[in-house]
Design a protein around this motif. Structure first.
Motif, mmCIF file in Angstrom:
data_model
loop_
_atom_site.group_PDB
_atom_site.id
_atom_site.type_symbol
_atom_site.label_atom_id
_atom_site.label_comp_id
_atom_site.label_asym_id
_atom_site.label_seq_id
_atom_site.Cartn_x
_atom_site.Cartn_y
_atom_site.Cartn_z
ATOM 1 N N LYS A 94 0.828 -1.210 0.000
ATOM 2 C CA LYS A 94 0.000 0.000 0.000
ATOM 3 C C LYS A 94 0.860 1.257 0.000
ATOM 4 C CE LYS A 94 -3.946 -2.128 2.252
ATOM 5 N NZ LYS A 94 -4.676 -2.284 3.512
ATOM 6 N N LYS A 95 1.938 1.243 0.796
ATOM 7 C CA LYS A 95 2.836 2.399 0.876
ATOM 8 C C LYS A 95 3.790 2.464 -0.317
ATOM 9 C CE LYS A 95 2.886 2.655 5.904
ATOM 10 N NZ LYS A 95 3.696 2.392 7.099
ATOM 11 N N ASN A 96 4.120 1.305 -0.878
ATOM 12 C CA ASN A 96 5.057 1.187 -2.002
ATOM 13 C C ASN A 96 6.360 1.935 -1.719
ATOM 14 O OD1 ASN A 96 6.078 0.363 -4.423
ATOM 15 N ND2 ASN A 96 5.016 1.892 -5.633
ATOM 16 N N ASP A 97 6.948 1.632 -0.577
ATOM 17 C CA ASP A 97 8.179 2.288 -0.168
ATOM 18 C C ASP A 97 9.028 1.309 0.630
ATOM 19 O OD1 ASP A 97 10.004 4.335 0.159
ATOM 20 O OD2 ASP A 97 8.937 5.263 1.822
ATOM 21 N N GLY A 98 10.333 1.472 0.565
ATOM 22 C CA GLY A 98 11.233 0.685 1.395
ATOM 23 C C GLY A 98 11.434 1.375 2.734
ATOM 24 N N GLN A 99 11.982 0.641 3.679
ATOM 25 C CA GLN A 99 12.205 1.181 5.027
ATOM 26 C C GLN A 99 13.511 1.951 5.139
ATOM 27 O OE1 GLN A 99 11.243 -1.853 8.223
ATOM 28 N NE2 GLN A 99 11.889 -3.176 6.546
ATOM 29 N N GLY A 100 14.347 1.830 4.146
ATOM 30 C CA GLY A 100 15.720 2.311 4.216
ATOM 31 C C GLY A 100 16.628 1.096 4.271
ATOM 32 N N VAL A 101 17.798 1.197 3.684
ATOM 33 C CA VAL A 101 18.695 0.044 3.560
ATOM 34 C C VAL A 101 19.006 -0.580 4.920
ATOM 35 C CG1 VAL A 101 20.982 -0.715 2.784
ATOM 36 C CG2 VAL A 101 19.704 0.962 1.434
ATOM 37 N N PHE A 102 19.329 0.236 5.910
ATOM 38 C CA PHE A 102 19.703 -0.291 7.226
ATOM 39 C C PHE A 102 18.577 -1.112 7.851
ATOM 40 C CE2 PHE A 102 19.925 0.156 11.876
ATOM 41 C CZ PHE A 102 21.136 -0.478 12.106
ATOM 42 N N TRP A 103 17.352 -0.595 7.832
ATOM 43 C CA TRP A 103 16.225 -1.294 8.467
ATOM 44 C C TRP A 103 15.834 -2.544 7.684
ATOM 45 C CZ3 TRP A 103 16.299 0.068 13.133
ATOM 46 C CH2 TRP A 103 16.607 1.370 13.484
ATOM 47 N N GLU A 104 15.948 -2.481 6.356
ATOM 48 C CA GLU A 104 15.713 -3.680 5.544
ATOM 49 C C GLU A 104 16.741 -4.745 5.919
ATOM 50 O OE1 GLU A 104 13.265 -4.254 3.330
ATOM 51 O OE2 GLU A 104 12.449 -2.227 3.304
ATOM 52 N N PHE A 105 18.003 -4.341 6.013
ATOM 53 C CA PHE A 105 19.075 -5.263 6.373
ATOM 54 C C PHE A 105 18.799 -5.926 7.717
ATOM 55 C CE2 PHE A 105 23.064 -5.688 8.848
ATOM 56 C CZ PHE A 105 23.582 -6.797 8.196
ATOM 57 N N LEU A 106 18.400 -5.143 8.714
ATOM 58 C CA LEU A 106 18.107 -5.728 10.024
ATOM 59 C C LEU A 106 16.977 -6.746 9.958
ATOM 60 C CD1 LEU A 106 18.457 -2.839 12.634
ATOM 61 C CD2 LEU A 106 20.027 -4.722 12.150
ATOM 62 N N ASP A 107 15.950 -6.461 9.184
ATOM 63 C CA ASP A 107 14.854 -7.432 9.024
ATOM 64 C C ASP A 107 15.358 -8.733 8.410
ATOM 65 O OD1 ASP A 107 12.858 -5.970 10.176
ATOM 66 O OD2 ASP A 107 11.852 -5.435 8.299
ATOM 67 N N TYR A 108 16.169 -8.622 7.363
ATOM 68 C CA TYR A 108 16.687 -9.833 6.706
ATOM 69 C C TYR A 108 17.621 -10.593 7.636
ATOM 70 C CZ TYR A 108 15.018 -7.406 2.506
ATOM 71 O OH TYR A 108 14.270 -6.736 1.586
ATOM 72 N N LEU A 109 18.422 -9.862 8.385
ATOM 73 C CA LEU A 109 19.355 -10.498 9.308
ATOM 74 C C LEU A 109 18.605 -11.234 10.425
ATOM 75 C CD1 LEU A 109 22.417 -10.743 9.567
ATOM 76 C CD2 LEU A 109 22.360 -8.814 11.136
ATOM 77 N N LYS A 110 17.587 -10.589 10.992
ATOM 78 C CA LYS A 110 16.784 -11.234 12.044
ATOM 79 C C LYS A 110 16.149 -12.516 11.526
ATOM 80 C CE LYS A 110 14.258 -7.646 12.991
ATOM 81 N NZ LYS A 110 13.207 -6.771 13.496
ATOM 82 N N GLY A 111 15.690 -12.480 10.287
ATOM 83 C CA GLY A 111 15.018 -13.640 9.718
ATOM 84 C C GLY A 111 15.948 -14.793 9.408
ATOM 85 N N SER A 112 17.231 -14.524 9.264
ATOM 86 C CA SER A 112 18.145 -15.594 8.863
ATOM 87 C C SER A 112 19.220 -15.922 9.883
ATOM 88 C CB SER A 112 18.820 -15.202 7.540
ATOM 89 O OG SER A 112 19.580 -14.023 7.708
ATOM 90 N N PHE A 113 19.280 -15.207 10.981
ATOM 91 C CA PHE A 113 20.360 -15.385 11.951
ATOM 92 C C PHE A 113 20.486 -16.833 12.435
ATOM 93 C CE2 PHE A 113 22.174 -15.237 16.241
ATOM 94 C CZ PHE A 113 23.405 -14.666 15.933
ATOM 95 N N PHE A 114 19.372 -17.453 12.751
ATOM 96 C CA PHE A 114 19.427 -18.817 13.289
ATOM 97 C C PHE A 114 19.966 -19.821 12.268
ATOM 98 C CE2 PHE A 114 15.381 -18.718 11.186
ATOM 99 C CZ PHE A 114 15.201 -20.010 10.704
#
Length: 164
Positions: free
Chosen positions: A44-64
């Motif tokens: 709906k927003k059609n926007d990214g969160q910013g590179v840093f926040w996107e990176f943290l989301d991906y890192l949290k999802g794959s850390f384990f």
């Protein structure tokens, strides 16, 4: 043993791209789930969160997924972890770039994530950083995407993105 670390780096990079593809696809299968609802808001927003926040989301999802390889050897664990982190950085950057300046995605014939948003594709073009898996799983849909909207963007360099 360093050869194994290099192989693990590339294996983790490729596996992370596959996981990214399937997680994104799953978000579209179940928009009522917590992850799906958040993703629907992203559409709906059609926007990214910013590179840093996107990176943290991906890192949290794959850390384990990064830690078990250290049980085999520290070199393999290091290669695997660095491959996963490198993909998370690349994917976060690619995602933000496709929202802000998709013409800069030179490594893809068509910036699939941008097209995914531009044309409201709920069943096609799930890749964020790469388009490999869309080709492999038959979800790639080529579009004539480059129009006046993209061509009229002011010139920017590859670092002029929202980073935060």
């Amino acid at each position: 043993m360093w050869i194994a670390a290099i192989v693990c780096f590339f294996a983790a990079f490729v596996l992370a791209s596959l996981v990214e593809y399937w997680v994104h696809r799953k978000m579209h299968d179940d928009p009522q789930s917590k992850l799906g609802a958040r993703h629907l808001d992203h559409h709906k927003k059609n926007d990214g969160q910013g590179v840093f926040w996107e990176f943290l989301d991906y890192l949290k999802g794959s850390f384990f997924l990064m830690l078990p390889m250290f049980l085999v050897s520290w070199q393999m664990g290091l290669g695997w972890t660095l491959g996963g982190i490198f993909f998370a950085i690349f994917s976060a950057y690619a995602h933000q770039l496709q929202h802000e300046d998709p013409t800069k995605c030179f490594w893809m014939k068509m910036p699939v994530h941008y097209v995914h948003h531009k044309y409201g594709m709920w069943h096609h073009n799930f890749g964020l950083a790469v388009d490999w898996w869309d080709h492999v799983f038959g979800t790639y849909k080529a579009m004539d995407w480059l129009d006046e909207q993209e061509l009229s963007r002011p010139p920017r360099n590859y670092l002029q993105l929202r980073w935060w």
